[in-house]
Design a protein around this motif. Sequence first.
Motif, PDB file in Angstrom:
ATOM      1  N   UNK A 151     -59.632  77.258 -25.167  1.00 29.16           N
ATOM      2  CA  UNK A 151     -60.032  78.508 -25.812  1.00 29.16           C
ATOM      3  C   UNK A 151     -59.047  78.835 -26.922  1.00 29.16           C
ATOM      4  N   UNK A 152     -59.482  79.684 -27.843  1.00 27.72           N
ATOM      5  CA  UNK A 152     -58.614  80.118 -28.932  1.00 27.72           C
ATOM      6  C   UNK A 152     -57.698  81.223 -28.421  1.00 27.72           C
ATOM      7  N   UNK A 153     -56.417  80.963 -28.456  1.00 34.20           N
ATOM      8  CA  UNK A 153     -55.449  81.971 -28.013  1.00 34.20           C
ATOM      9  C   UNK A 153     -55.148  82.966 -29.129  1.00 34.20           C
ATOM     10  N   UNK A 154     -55.091  82.481 -30.354  1.00 30.23           N
ATOM     11  CA  UNK A 154     -54.813  83.344 -31.505  1.00 30.23           C
ATOM     12  C   UNK A 154     -55.332  82.663 -32.756  1.00 30.23           C
ATOM     13  N   UNK A 188     -55.513  77.896 -35.843  1.00 37.32           N
ATOM     14  CA  UNK A 188     -55.733  78.583 -34.564  1.00 37.32           C
ATOM     15  C   UNK A 188     -54.776  78.006 -33.534  1.00 37.32           C
ATOM     16  N   UNK A 189     -54.432  78.833 -32.558  1.00 37.13           N
ATOM     17  CA  UNK A 189     -53.683  78.377 -31.384  1.00 37.13           C
ATOM     18  C   UNK A 189     -54.665  78.224 -30.235  1.00 37.13           C
ATOM     19  N   UNK A 236     -60.130  84.217 -27.791  1.00 36.45           N
ATOM     20  CA  UNK A 236     -61.005  84.260 -26.631  1.00 36.45           C
ATOM     21  C   UNK A 236     -62.200  83.343 -26.732  1.00 36.45           C
ATOM     22  N   UNK A 237     -62.558  82.911 -27.940  1.00 35.72           N
ATOM     23  CA  UNK A 237     -63.670  81.968 -28.089  1.00 35.72           C
ATOM     24  C   UNK A 237     -63.292  80.608 -27.519  1.00 35.72           C
ATOM     25  N   UNK A 238     -64.262  79.909 -27.031  1.00 31.84           N
ATOM     26  CA  UNK A 238     -64.013  78.532 -26.610  1.00 31.84           C
ATOM     27  C   UNK A 238     -63.878  77.659 -27.850  1.00 31.84           C
ATOM     28  N   UNK A 239     -63.133  76.581 -27.716  1.00 27.03           N
ATOM     29  CA  UNK A 239     -62.929  75.683 -28.850  1.00 27.03           C
ATOM     30  C   UNK A 239     -64.250  75.074 -29.302  1.00 27.03           C
ATOM     31  N   UNK A 272     -69.048  77.071 -35.098  1.00 26.12           N
ATOM     32  CA  UNK A 272     -69.133  78.121 -36.103  1.00 26.12           C
ATOM     33  C   UNK A 272     -68.524  77.710 -37.438  1.00 26.12           C
ATOM     34  N   UNK A 273     -67.437  76.936 -37.407  1.00 28.94           N
ATOM     35  CA  UNK A 273     -66.716  76.641 -38.643  1.00 28.94           C
ATOM     36  C   UNK A 273     -66.061  75.274 -38.547  1.00 28.94           C
ATOM     37  N   UNK A 274     -65.735  74.759 -39.676  1.00 27.66           N
ATOM     38  CA  UNK A 274     -65.007  73.494 -39.776  1.00 27.66           C
ATOM     39  C   UNK A 274     -63.836  73.686 -40.722  1.00 27.66           C
ATOM     40  N   UNK A 275     -62.931  72.736 -40.709  1.00 27.01           N
ATOM     41  CA  UNK A 275     -61.816  72.773 -41.651  1.00 27.01           C
ATOM     42  C   UNK A 275     -60.622  73.563 -41.186  1.00 27.01           C
ATOM     43  N   UNK A 276     -60.609  74.024 -39.948  1.00 24.10           N
ATOM     44  CA  UNK A 276     -59.435  74.735 -39.451  1.00 24.10           C
ATOM     45  C   UNK A 276     -58.581  73.774 -38.622  1.00 24.10           C
ATOM     46  N   UNK A 277     -57.278  74.036 -38.616  1.00 18.64           N
ATOM     47  CA  UNK A 277     -56.336  73.205 -37.872  1.00 18.64           C
ATOM     48  C   UNK A 277     -55.973  73.877 -36.561  1.00 18.64           C
ATOM     49  N   UNK A 278     -55.776  73.060 -35.542  1.00 17.57           N
ATOM     50  CA  UNK A 278     -55.444  73.580 -34.215  1.00 17.57           C
ATOM     51  C   UNK A 278     -53.986  73.264 -33.873  1.00 17.57           C
TER      52      UNK A 278
END
Length: 469
Positions: free
Chosen positions: A38-41, A28-29, A54-57, A63-69
């Motif tokens: 917030x999540x830009x993309x 995510x960006x 649009x979601x807040x970080x 909601x989820x784990x294991x994603x890279x920012x």
Amino acid sequence: MRWACILLPHMAMDGVLRGCAEPASPRVLISGPSQRRVLHAVNPAAAALGLKAGQSLVTAQALATGFETHPFEADAQAHWHQLLAAWAYRFSSQVSLQYAQALIIEIEHSLALFGPWPRFEARLRQELQALGFRHRIALAPNPVAARALANARDGWAVDEAGLAAALAQLPVARAGFGAATAAFAGMGIRTVKQLQALPRDSINRRFAPAVLQQLDALLGVRPFVLQPYQPPDVFELRIELGYEVETSQALLFPLRRLTSDLAAFLAGRDGSVQRFALLLEHEDHPQTNIEIGLLAAERDAALLFEIARSRLEQAKIPAPVRQFGLRADQLPAFVPEYRELFDTRPQQNLPWEQLRERLRARLGEQAVQGLRSHADHRPEYAWRPETSAGGGAELANAARPGWLLRRPQPWPGASPALLSGPERIESGWWDGDDVRRDYYRVASRFGQHGWAWREVGGDGSFMLQGWFA
């Protein structure tokens, strides 16, 4: 005229994914102030986890784990926009960055070179996919309509006769009316056809003049001025690695991306590169520059990568690398190599120019040398070893054999038949190797043509200097 719009709705995210060894993992960006990130993309893998822009970080982490920012950088997005414009410039001289996350290209004059639109469109999509950018493409008689149609549907292509019908079903929310779109929704206006049905005087009273201007531009009755793109004279790209890299092998993936982007940039401006530099930035150490020079100007992505890889592997990296870049500011015009119409070489064979560059990259610049002519009348000094491309000065109107002996030898057998000459060579007094000779083109009794000499004013035996083909 016909205009194509290439919409790049995920340009910022795609630009980040191009630098990742595993682009399919959730990423995510993020943007916004540090108090509320917030999540830009999001990429498709992150969207599958339920994440969306649009979601807040904080919500995303719940909601989820294991994603890279990755941080969203507006400057990086502008860079990708420029890079893609340079790529598109190879297909048309009229390219514009007027719209954010989109390219506008005039293609009417390019169809004769790249074929009918379906074939041309397929090539654009293939190359965009290879570059790693998701896209939507639409074609229309004017750039404003092309942009609006790309916003609504991928692959939409209309001509002048079908433009009105296509725009009639276009949602106003996709037609570029900006802030007026919300007011249209409150009035029950959903399509451009419904907007056209309203009296123009009423639209002019209710809304800003930009609404009618946009409507007229969509229909092509109002000219729309585009800002043309001009390719820069310098290519520079840097990739933030995000972690410390200590070996050259770990830099090969970003290196391949850098050289492929350089090749796309050069193809767009119909240029080539003869010298460029790899830039390695460290945390607590001065930047390391690896200068790479080629004997001839090139722009083949595979060759540039192979040469840069060999030089990178030979270089000593003094400290861990945090940022990796490439800069090229010597970009001469591209001159295609000469090839036969019917090339009978096996596919695995390399052209001499590419083989020469690969050998220099692997063995060192001094390991591969050629010969060049030198402006000296004495045959022994008329050539020099040379590591750079290009030949030397030729002696005017001088007939020289293709095969010179290592040292002159007495003419074998009886005196030869004289065909032409003499050509007198008196030279070398300044370096202690003075010669005074009369050279002749001669023929042996077997019909061979040679180049022989004897001392000036003498009637002695001939000395053979070389053979003509």
